[in-house]
Enzyme design. Structure first.
Site, PDB file in Angstrom:
ATOM      1  N   THR A   1      51.573-178.603  12.801  1.00 18.31           N
ATOM      2  CA  THR A   1      50.621-177.275  12.683  1.00 18.31           C
ATOM      3  C   THR A   1      49.342-177.447  12.368  1.00 18.31           C
ATOM      4  O   THR A   1      48.154-176.962  12.857  1.00 18.31           O
ATOM      5  CB  THR A   1      51.448-175.975  11.848  1.00 18.31           C
ATOM      6  OG1 THR A   1      52.883-176.083  12.163  1.00 18.31           O
ATOM      7  CG2 THR A   1      50.713-174.762  11.795  1.00 18.31           C
TER       8      THR A   1
ATOM      9  N   LYS B   1      51.435-180.989  -1.301  1.00 18.08           N
ATOM     10  CA  LYS B   1      51.387-180.596  -2.542  1.00 18.08           C
ATOM     11  C   LYS B   1      52.674-181.310  -3.273  1.00 18.08           C
ATOM     12  O   LYS B   1      52.459-181.521  -4.301  1.00 18.08           O
ATOM     13  CB  LYS B   1      51.284-179.145  -2.707  1.00 18.08           C
ATOM     14  CG  LYS B   1      52.709-178.472  -2.161  1.00 18.08           C
ATOM     15  CD  LYS B   1      52.104-177.429  -0.940  1.00 18.08           C
ATOM     16  CE  LYS B   1      53.153-177.160   0.077  1.00 18.08           C
ATOM     17  NZ  LYS B   1      52.399-176.333   1.009  1.00 18.08           N
TER      18      LYS B   1
ATOM     19  N   ASP C   1      57.582-174.029  -3.992  1.00 19.57           N
ATOM     20  CA  ASP C   1      56.178-174.276  -3.443  1.00 19.57           C
ATOM     21  C   ASP C   1      55.240-174.120  -4.428  1.00 19.57           C
ATOM     22  O   ASP C   1      54.088-174.824  -4.543  1.00 19.57           O
ATOM     23  CB  ASP C   1      56.133-173.752  -2.041  1.00 19.57           C
ATOM     24  CG  ASP C   1      54.700-173.584  -1.387  1.00 19.57           C
ATOM     25  OD1 ASP C   1      54.302-174.559  -0.777  1.00 19.57           O
ATOM     26  OD2 ASP C   1      53.937-173.011  -1.873  1.00 19.57           O
TER      27      ASP C   1
ATOM     28  N   LYS D   1      52.182-176.425  -6.381  1.00 26.51           N
ATOM     29  CA  LYS D   1      50.714-176.097  -6.615  1.00 26.51           C
ATOM     30  C   LYS D   1      50.215-176.015  -8.048  1.00 26.51           C
ATOM     31  O   LYS D   1      49.001-176.284  -8.287  1.00 26.51           O
ATOM     32  CB  LYS D   1      50.263-174.925  -5.761  1.00 26.51           C
ATOM     33  CG  LYS D   1      50.632-175.273  -4.242  1.00 26.51           C
ATOM     34  CD  LYS D   1      50.584-173.987  -3.461  1.00 26.51           C
ATOM     35  CE  LYS D   1      51.032-174.004  -2.028  1.00 26.51           C
ATOM     36  NZ  LYS D   1      51.195-172.863  -1.191  1.00 26.51           N
TER      37      LYS D   1
HETATM   38  N1  LIG Z   1      51.238-175.411   7.793  1.00 28.19           N
HETATM   39  C1  LIG Z   1      50.447-174.632   6.780  1.00 28.19           C
HETATM   40  O1  LIG Z   1      49.841-173.618   6.816  1.00 28.19           O
HETATM   41  C2  LIG Z   1      49.898-175.508   5.551  1.00 28.19           C
HETATM   42  C3  LIG Z   1      49.026-175.044   4.537  1.00 28.19           C
HETATM   43  C4  LIG Z   1      48.851-175.763   3.488  1.00 28.19           C
HETATM   44  C5  LIG Z   1      49.440-177.113   3.587  1.00 28.19           C
HETATM   45  N2  LIG Z   1      50.208-177.666   4.513  1.00 28.19           N
HETATM   46  C6  LIG Z   1      50.709-178.916   4.311  1.00 28.19           C
HETATM   47  O2  LIG Z   1      50.180-179.944   5.498  1.00 28.19           O
HETATM   48  C7  LIG Z   1      51.155-180.565   5.842  1.00 28.19           C
HETATM   49  C8  LIG Z   1      51.583-180.449   7.318  1.00 28.19           C
HETATM   50  O3  LIG Z   1      52.151-179.381   7.255  1.00 28.19           O
HETATM   51  P1  LIG Z   1      52.533-178.812   8.678  1.00 28.19           P
HETATM   52  O4  LIG Z   1      52.800-177.335   8.714  1.00 28.19           O
HETATM   53  O5  LIG Z   1      51.466-178.997   9.661  1.00 28.19           O
HETATM   54  O6  LIG Z   1      53.909-179.603   9.088  1.00 28.19           O
HETATM   55  P2  LIG Z   1      54.693-179.859  10.538  1.00 28.19           P
HETATM   56  O7  LIG Z   1      54.178-178.764  11.766  1.00 28.19           O
HETATM   57  O8  LIG Z   1      56.057-179.924  10.219  1.00 28.19           O
HETATM   58  O9  LIG Z   1      53.975-181.203  11.047  1.00 28.19           O
HETATM   59  C9  LIG Z   1      54.266-182.398  10.729  1.00 28.19           C
HETATM   60  C10 LIG Z   1      53.839-183.700  11.493  1.00 28.19           C
HETATM   61  O10 LIG Z   1      54.196-184.890  10.801  1.00 28.19           O
HETATM   62  C11 LIG Z   1      54.754-185.895  11.760  1.00 28.19           C
HETATM   63  N3  LIG Z   1      55.921-186.366  10.828  1.00 28.19           N
HETATM   64  C12 LIG Z   1      56.560-186.044   9.853  1.00 28.19           C
HETATM   65  N4  LIG Z   1      57.344-187.176   9.515  1.00 28.19           N
HETATM   66  C13 LIG Z   1      56.791-188.133   9.958  1.00 28.19           C
HETATM   67  C14 LIG Z   1      57.339-189.530   9.799  1.00 28.19           C
HETATM   68  N5  LIG Z   1      58.135-190.093   8.855  1.00 28.19           N
HETATM   69  N6  LIG Z   1      56.520-190.553  10.648  1.00 28.19           N
HETATM   70  C15 LIG Z   1      55.480-190.088  11.345  1.00 28.19           C
HETATM   71  N7  LIG Z   1      55.373-188.841  11.633  1.00 28.19           N
HETATM   72  C16 LIG Z   1      55.929-187.745  10.689  1.00 28.19           C
HETATM   73  C17 LIG Z   1      55.605-184.738  12.563  1.00 28.19           C
HETATM   74  O11 LIG Z   1      55.906-185.571  13.894  1.00 28.19           O
HETATM   75  P3  LIG Z   1      56.699-185.072  14.942  1.00 28.19           P
HETATM   76  O12 LIG Z   1      55.752-183.921  15.812  1.00 28.19           O
HETATM   77  O13 LIG Z   1      57.023-186.162  15.934  1.00 28.19           O
HETATM   78  O14 LIG Z   1      57.908-184.207  14.337  1.00 28.19           O
HETATM   79  C18 LIG Z   1      54.529-183.700  12.688  1.00 28.19           C
HETATM   80  O15 LIG Z   1      53.737-184.071  13.667  1.00 28.19           O
HETATM   81  C19 LIG Z   1      52.297-180.525   4.774  1.00 28.19           C
HETATM   82  O16 LIG Z   1      52.196-181.262   3.611  1.00 28.19           O
HETATM   83  C20 LIG Z   1      52.308-179.198   4.240  1.00 28.19           C
HETATM   84  O17 LIG Z   1      52.727-178.737   2.844  1.00 28.19           O
HETATM   85  C21 LIG Z   1      50.490-176.879   5.431  1.00 28.19           C
END
Ligand SMILES: NC(=O)c1ccc[n+]([C@@H]2O[C@H](COP(=O)([O-])OP(=O)(O)OC[C@H]3O[C@@H](n4cnc5c(N)ncnc54)[C@H](OP(=O)(O)O)[C@@H]3O)[C@@H](O)[C@H]2O)c1
Length: 412
Positions: free
Chosen positions: A16, A92, A188, A192
Site C-alpha cells: 500500500t 512503528k 498499534d 506509536k
Molecule cells: N498502510 C498505511 O496506511 C500505513 C500508515 C503508516 C505506516 N504504515 C507502515 O508502513 C509499512 C508498510 O505498510 P503497508 O500497508 O504498505 O504494508 P503492505 O501493503 O502489507 O506491503 C508490505 C510490502 O512489503 C513486502 N514484504 C513484506 N515482508 C517481506 C519480506 N520478508 N521480504 C521482502 N518483502 C517483504 C511485501 O511483499 P509482497 O508484495 O511480495 O507481499 C509488500 O510489498 C508498515 O510498517 C506499516 O506499519 C502503513
C-alpha cells in the site's frame, strides 16, 4: 560522484505505502531535483517475490523500508546503516521494539534514520518534537494516533450504532483491515506512543512497557451517557511525566468538549504536546493511507538528501511508572432500591475516591448509576470497583473508562 548524479533510493516493500511512494517519487523527481540539486530515483525494489537485498543495498544511497514487521526488517535496516546508508522507515513496530539498537547503529554509521510516517501518518509529530520543540521541556503528550479506532468511535457517537456494526462499516470503507486486532486492541497506538515518549522525554521506552486497552468493550450506552455529562469518547495515547518517572499508556477516555482532541473525528489523527514554554501545540491530519503516508516518507527522503542528520540524543534511563492518578467514569447497573448510592459512595470513600458528578436513571426494577470521579491513584479506584462489583445489588460487570480532566495550563 558529482552533485548531478542521481540520488539512488532502494525500496524495501511495494504494498500500500511502498507502491504509493514509488509513484509519488517518480512524479516529484524533477521538482525535487530543481529544489535540492539531485534527482531521486528508485534503484531497486524488494518484495517477497522480486529483488535481492544485497544488490539493492549495493546500488543505493538511501533505503526506504516499507515492508513492516520486525524480522527480517531489523536485520536489513542494521545492515544498511552499518554499510553507511541512510534509512527512512514508517515501521512503528520495529522502532518501538528495537529503537535504541537502531539509533545506536545510525550514530555509529554516521547516517540518518528518519521515521516521520511511523507515528500519525503525515501529521508532522516527529519532526516537530525532534526539531521545533528540541528546547522545550515537554510535560505531557496526548494523541489520537490510530485512525481506525477514531473512525469507529466517531461513527458510534454519530449514528448510535454498536461497536460491531461500526467496525464492519470501517472495514467496508477500507479504514480497518480484515483482521483489525492490532488497531482495536490499542497495540498499534501503544507502539506509536512508545516512540513519541522516547522523543518527548528522551527515555528509552519499549512497547512492552506500555499498557494498552482497546475499544472492543465500549458500548453505545457509554457514549450516550457521556454526552449528558458533556464528554466525548476517544482512544487516547498518553505519555507524561509523573512523580519519579514517566508513564505511557493507551486507553479509551472521555474528554471534555473544550479539549483540543475532543473534536478530532473520523480517521484523522492528532497529537497534543504540552510544555510550560509553549503551553500547548496540537497537530492534526490524516493518520494513514498510501498516498498520505508516502508523502511523509518522501519528505524524510528529501530531508536526508540535505544534511545535517537529525537523530534523537542518546537516551537517559528513567523509571516507567504504571500506577498513576486518573479521573474515572464508572457505569453501574444496580437494583433500584434505597441506599444503593450511599453504599457505593461509602466504598469509594473508604478507598479515598471522591465523586465529582452522578447521573442516575431508573430502568424498571433496575437503575443505572453513572459517575465521574475526581483524580485518584488507579490502584485505589480499581480496588474500590472490585469491592463494588461484589455487592449483591450490582447486576453486571461495572464499566470503567478514564476521563481526561483538564486542559494544560502553563504556569503564569
Ligand atoms: N498502510 C498505511 O496506511 C500505513 C500508515 C503508516 C505506516 N504504515 C507502515 O508502513 C509499512 C508498510 O505498510 P503497508 O500497508 O504498505 O504494508 P503492505 O501493503 O502489507 O506491503 C508490505 C510490502 O512489503 C513486502 N514484504 C513484506 N515482508 C517481506 C519480506 N520478508 N521480504 C521482502 N518483502 C517483504 C511485501 O511483499 P509482497 O508484495 O511480495 O507481499 C509488500 O510489498 C508498515 O510498517 C506499516 O506499519 C502503513
Amino acid at each position: 560522484m558529482t552533485s548531478s548524479d542521481p540520488f539512488r533510493v532502494g525500496l524495501l516493500g511495494h504494498g500500500t505505502v511502498g507502491s504509493a511512494f514509488h509513484e509519488l517519487l517518480d512524479a516529484r523527481a524533477e521538482a525535487i531535483e530543481a529544489e535540492v540539486g539531485r534527482r531521486p530515483e528508485i534503484a531497486g525494489v524488494l518484495t517477497r517475490s522480486q529483488g535481492s537485498f544485497d544488490e539493492i543495498l549495493e546500488r543505493s544511497d538511501l533505503l526506504v523500508e516499507l515492508m513492516g514487521g520486525t524480522e527480517p526488517t531489523r536485520e536489513y535496516v542494521l545492515r544498511a546503516m552499518s554499510a553507511g546508508r541512510h534509512v527512512v522507515t514508517a515501521n512503528k513496530q520495529l522502532l518501538s521494539q528495537h529503537g535504541e539498537e537502531l539509533f545506536q547503529a545510525a550514530r555509529e554509521g554516521g547516517v540518518q534514520l528518519r521515521f516521520e510516517a511511523a507515528v500519525a501518518g503525515v501529521v508532522p509529530a516527529i519532526r516537530v518534537m525532534n526539531e521545533t520543540l528540541a528546547a522545550a521541556y515537554i510535560e505531557r503528550v496526548h494523541g489520537i494516533v490510530n485512525g481506525t479506532t477514531n473512525f469507529i468511535l466517531t461513527e458510534m457517537a454519530r449514528t448510535g450504532e454498536s461497536y460491531s456494526t461500526a467496525l464492519e462499516q470501517a472495514q467496508e470503507l477500507g479504514y480497518a483491515e480484515a483482521d483489525p486486532s492490532e488497531d482495536v486492541s490499542g497495540k498499534d497506538a501503544a507502539a506509536k506512543m512508545a516512540i513519541l515518549a522516547r522523543l518527548a522525554f528522551n527515555a528509552p521506552v519499549h512497547l512492552g512497557q506500555v499498557p494498552f486497552e482497546g475499544i472492543e468493550r465500549v458500548t453505545v450506552d457509554d457514549i450516550e451517557y457521556a454526552k449528558e455529562l458533556g464528554l466525548a469518547l476517544k482512544l487516547i495515547g498518553s505519555a507524561e511525566r509523573v512523580d519519579g518517572g514517566i508513564s505511557v499508556s493507551v486507553y479509551p477516555a472521555f474528554l471534555y468538549a473544550d479539549h483540543p482532541l475532543a473534536s478530532v473525528n473520523g480517521a484523522f489523527n492528532a497529537v497534543t504536546v504540552e510544555s510550560p514554554a509553549i503551553t500547548e501545540i496540537t497537530l492534526s491530519g490524516p493518520g494513514a493511507g498510501g498516498p498520505q503516508t508516502a508523502s511523509a516518507v518522501l519528505g524524510d527522503v528529501i530531508s536526508a538528501m540535505i544534511p545535517p542528520p537529525s537523530l534523537p540524543p542518546p537516551a537517559i534511563d528513567q523509571p516507567v511508572i504504571t500506577d498513576v492518578e486518573f479521573s474515572f467514569y464508572l457505569h453501574l447497573e444496580v437494583a433500584d432500591r434505597p441506599g444503593v448510592l450511599a453504599q457505593v459512595a461509602e466504598i469509594l470513600g473508604m478507598q479515598g475516591v471522591s465523586i465529582k458528578s452522578v447521573v442516575q436513571k431508573g430502568l424498571g426494577d433496575d437503575a443505572r448509576l453513572v459517575m465521574v470521579m475526581h483524580p485518584v491513584l488507579e490502584s485505589k479506584f480499581r480496588a474500590a470497583v472490585d469491592l463494588i462489583s461484589r455487592l449483591d445489588f450490582v447486576r453486571s460487570e461495572p464499566r470503567v473508562i478514564r476521563v481526561i480532566e483538564e486542559a494544560f495550563e502553563a504556569p503564569a
